[in-house]
Scaffold this motif. Structure first.
Motif, PDB file in Angstrom:
ATOM      1  N   ARG A  61       0.767  -1.149   0.106  1.00 52.92           N
ATOM      2  CA  ARG A  61       0.019   0.043  -0.055  1.00 52.92           C
ATOM      3  C   ARG A  61       0.858   1.342  -0.225  1.00 52.92           C
ATOM      4  O   ARG A  61       0.312   2.368  -0.141  1.00 52.92           O
ATOM      5  CB  ARG A  61      -0.838   0.038   1.065  1.00 52.92           C
ATOM      6  CG  ARG A  61      -1.627  -1.169   1.442  1.00 52.92           C
ATOM      7  CD  ARG A  61      -2.560  -1.028   2.639  1.00 52.92           C
ATOM      8  NE  ARG A  61      -3.556  -0.300   2.532  1.00 52.92           N
ATOM      9  CZ  ARG A  61      -4.558  -0.091   1.816  1.00 52.92           C
ATOM     10  NH1 ARG A  61      -5.080  -1.154   1.428  1.00 52.92           N
ATOM     11  NH2 ARG A  61      -5.465   0.881   1.721  1.00 52.92           N
ATOM     12  N   SER A 100      -8.731  -4.668  -5.898  1.00 53.84           N
ATOM     13  CA  SER A 100      -8.468  -4.373  -4.309  1.00 53.84           C
ATOM     14  C   SER A 100     -10.004  -4.128  -4.054  1.00 53.84           C
ATOM     15  O   SER A 100     -10.043  -4.222  -2.610  1.00 53.84           O
ATOM     16  CB  SER A 100      -7.702  -3.159  -4.336  1.00 53.84           C
ATOM     17  OG  SER A 100      -8.021  -1.856  -4.859  1.00 53.84           O
ATOM     18  N   SER A 103     -14.468  -5.840   0.209  1.00 55.14           N
ATOM     19  CA  SER A 103     -13.734  -4.693   0.046  1.00 55.14           C
ATOM     20  C   SER A 103     -14.848  -3.403  -0.216  1.00 55.14           C
ATOM     21  O   SER A 103     -16.099  -3.828  -0.214  1.00 55.14           O
ATOM     22  CB  SER A 103     -12.879  -4.605  -1.280  1.00 55.14           C
ATOM     23  OG  SER A 103     -13.803  -4.948  -2.277  1.00 55.14           O
ATOM     24  N   LYS A 151      -0.338  -0.493  -4.178  1.00 54.10           N
ATOM     25  CA  LYS A 151      -1.187  -1.570  -4.741  1.00 54.10           C
ATOM     26  C   LYS A 151      -2.753  -1.190  -4.838  1.00 54.10           C
ATOM     27  O   LYS A 151      -3.495  -1.456  -5.754  1.00 54.10           O
ATOM     28  CB  LYS A 151      -1.186  -2.975  -3.827  1.00 54.10           C
ATOM     29  CG  LYS A 151      -1.901  -3.847  -4.216  1.00 54.10           C
ATOM     30  CD  LYS A 151      -1.477  -4.509  -5.626  1.00 54.10           C
ATOM     31  CE  LYS A 151      -2.183  -6.046  -5.896  1.00 54.10           C
ATOM     32  NZ  LYS A 151      -1.755  -5.991  -7.398  1.00 54.10           N
ATOM     33  N   SER A 152      -3.064  -0.380  -3.629  1.00 51.03           N
ATOM     34  CA  SER A 152      -4.443   0.206  -3.753  1.00 51.03           C
ATOM     35  C   SER A 152      -4.312   1.607  -3.632  1.00 51.03           C
ATOM     36  O   SER A 152      -3.715   2.413  -3.010  1.00 51.03           O
ATOM     37  CB  SER A 152      -5.090  -0.120  -2.177  1.00 51.03           C
ATOM     38  OG  SER A 152      -5.413  -1.640  -1.908  1.00 51.03           O
TER      39      SER A 152
END
Ligand code: M6R
Length: 614
Positions: A27, A355, A384, A609-610
């Motif tokens: 992250r 994600s 999520s 990543k997110s």
């Protein structure tokens, strides 16, 4: 972005937090920090760089602490530095806070606090927030929980925060708006994290806070969840987690990316497992079945996504239009949300996100919903935000994807979207039964064919050695393989930092052909089915300008083999399923080039990543 971890209980908090932060480095990894309450007071360690560096500087910590919070940062406000690293402390030194998100009105809040005598050391919005909480606490005499609640009412932006008060070190207060926050429930202990991976070995029970909720978590007394707006109590919904520690470890591979590339046969199978039923190839997908009228009566599908997920959406455009004859528009979520798009209640919006946390995609969903559209989510991460915000959806079941570069997310997203298109095509009668069955069988054969494609790994590594010094690369494909070309180029640039462009092969003559000389590697996807003769002509055009050709071809191809400098074979399949195979060598090529250039494959620079900020 950023990752947050917290612990309150009977164990040593330090290893739980630092190991948890390592799992969340996907992250962001610009800086790392930890605050621990050691029985006498708060100890704070923070540094520019990764968690490994934090471990070095925190060796001198005093003793076991049972309460603590930690942070791994993706810089938004203020450069990556020791001072800007979290946790941030209030002016009195009593409060420490970690934050994932952005406080948009931080500047006006900062000026107001400065006028009241507060001073700031960092350039961050987070230091403003912790001091705002302190200001509310001191001037209005509130306990920490109430002060957090009142302060957050003044805040515009997004946050997942955790706060500890040195004067009352038996509680952690957490709150969420926009950024994810999971609470792991153990036996007389609680874990806090941006996702469940930091605590999966300790508990399988988790609560995912909803937007505008906060929780006061107390040692021995447990947790209370309230709505920030009106202070009402919320009954916690405890979810059972269905992944294991093993799934989020490297399992003998050098990098998560390589592990995830090699997991694709299983991931694709897991995606259609239980959804493709019986000999007659029935497709059962609750998320679609329960809302069939929406899909069957849709005037059009609008696909919103970012990055690799957007590329999967482009493949899906070809699939839906061909198999189900439904008009499709594929939109970058970031553009869609700020246009004034024409959306109606007869549109079905499909949001694709590995994600399930991408801020732009989330905003696009909210916009579509406000116009009355039915919104369907295709997410990988269970529970999520996007999975919860959409009207219905299907999980890809790819398992955790840790490498920043998306690999198995792409192929499993295409798998889900193919299933939906097949189902709709059959019901609408746009797909003949023979073609339906043939495509279903073709899809079932894909995992085995991906395994065969993966056997080219050594050959791809050898080709990577020849081209790892290239400054630019061109990726070309047509039809279903055009989005694969875009995806191949994205993979190369994000992990190797080599400039790469993807193009529809026929567009080459409208501009990019000017770039071709003897130094330009051109990766051409030239599988047998679909525009093969045309792409052979494109290859000849490149060759006559001395470009170096790396061709992805169907097994047994001779024509392209004679023209290209290198060929990588993939098994034959139906034209509409080709992307599931042709993307494999491109993933491997990027991976090997990046490794040979000594890049940080799983955590490339400047990325996370997110992407939970816009
Ligand atoms: O989680 P999402 O699928 O919503 O993420 C979208 C993009 O940020 C993501 O695909 C990104 O482009 C990847 N790093 C590409 O490998």
């Amino acid at each position: 972005m950023c990752g947050i971890v917290g612990y309150i209980g009977h164990r040593d908090a330090y290893p739980i937090i630092t190991n948890g932060l390592k799992r969340l480095e996907y992250r962001g990894y610009d800086s790392a920090g930890i605050a621990l309450y050691n029985g006498n007071g708060l100890e704070l360690f923070k540094t520019k760089g990764k968690v490994a560096q934090l471990e070095v500087i925190s060796k001198k910590r005093s003793s076991n602490a049972h309460i603590g919070i930690g942070h791994t940062r993706w810089a938004t406000h203020g450069v990556p530095s020791d001072i800007n690293a979290h946790p941030h402390t209030s002016n009195s030194g009593d409060l420490v806070l970690i934050h994932n998100g952005i406080i948009e009105n931080y500047n006006s809040l900062k000026i107001a606090l400065e006028n009241k005598g507060f001073h700031f050391e960092s350039d961050t919005d987070t230091e403003v927030l912790v001091n705002l909480i302190e200001y509310v606490q001191k001037t209005e005499g509130h306990k920490l929980g109430k002060a957090v609640q009142l302060a957050l009412k003044e805040v515009v932006g997004a946050y997942a925060i955790a706060v500890i008060d040195n004067k009352k070190p038996n509680e952690i207060v957490v709150a969420k708006l926009g950024s994810p926050l999971a609470i792991g429930i153990g036996n007389d202990e609680f874990f806090i994290a941006s996702d469940a991976s930091p605590f999966i070995e300790y508990t399988k029970n988790a609560i995912y806070l909803e937007d505008e909720q906060m929780a006061i978590i107390r040692l021995e007394k447990g947790l209370r969840i309230r709505k920030i707006k009106d202070d009402s109590l919320v009954s916690p919904v405890i979810q059972e987690l269905h992944f294991s520690l093993e799934q989020i470890e490297k399992g003998g591979y050098d990098h998560f990316m390589l592990k995830e590339i090699f997991e694709q046969p299983k991931a694709i199978k897991d995606t259609y497992r239980g959804r493709l039923v019986g000999k007659e190839g029935l497709i059962k997908m609750a998320g679609v079945d329960d809302h069939l009228d929406k899909f069957l009566n849709a005037d059009r599908l609008i696909i919103v996504a970012c990055g690799t997920s957007w590329h999967a959406g482009l493949v899906a455009e070809y699939i839906f239009e061909n198999l189900a004859r439904i008009p499709v528009e594929v939109e970058y979520a970031s553009e869609f949300r700020y246009r004034n798009p024409v959306i109606s209640s007869r549109d079905v919006v499909i949001a694709i996100s590995q994600s399930g946390e991408t801020a732009d995609t989330l905003a696009a969903i909210k916009l579509a919903k406000s116009h009355g559209a039915f919104v369907f989510g295709v997410c990988n991460v269970v529970g999520s935000t996007i999975a919860r915000e959409t009207n219905a959806g299907s999980y890809t079941h790819a398992g955790p994807e840790i490498g920043v570069a998306s690999t198995k997310a792409f192929t499993t997203q295409i798998t889900i979207l193919t299933l939906i298109a097949l189902k709709l095509g059959r019901l609408k009668g746009t797909l003949e039964e023979k073609q339906y069955i043939e495509t279903v069988r073709g899809l079932e054969a894909i995992p085995e064919k991906v395994s065969i494609a993966l056997k080219e790994n050594d050959a791809v590594e050898a080709i990577a050695k020849v081209y790892n010094q290239a400054k630019n690369c061109l990726y070309l494909g047509r039809g279903y393989n055009f989005p694969v070309a875009l995806e191949g180029a994205l993979k190369l640039k994000e992990i190797s930092y080599i400039h790469a462009e993807g193009y529809p092969a026929a567009e080459m003559k409208h501009g990019p052909i000017a770039l071709i000389d003897e130094n330009m590697p051109v990766i051409v996807i030239a599988t047998k089915k679909g525009h093969y003769d045309k792409i052979v002509s494109n290859i000849q055009e490149i060759k006559s300008r001395k470009g170096k050709i790396i061709a992805i071809v169907s097994q047994g191809d001779q024509t392209v083999r004679e023209l290209a400098d290198h060929v990588i074979e993939v098994p034959e399949t139906l034209e509409c399923l080709a992307p599931l195979l042709t993307t494999i060598p491109l993933q491997l090529l990027s991976y090997h080039i990046a490794v040979q250039l000594n890049r940080n494959v799983d955590q490339p620079r400047n990325l996370a990543k997110s992407v939970t900020v816009e």
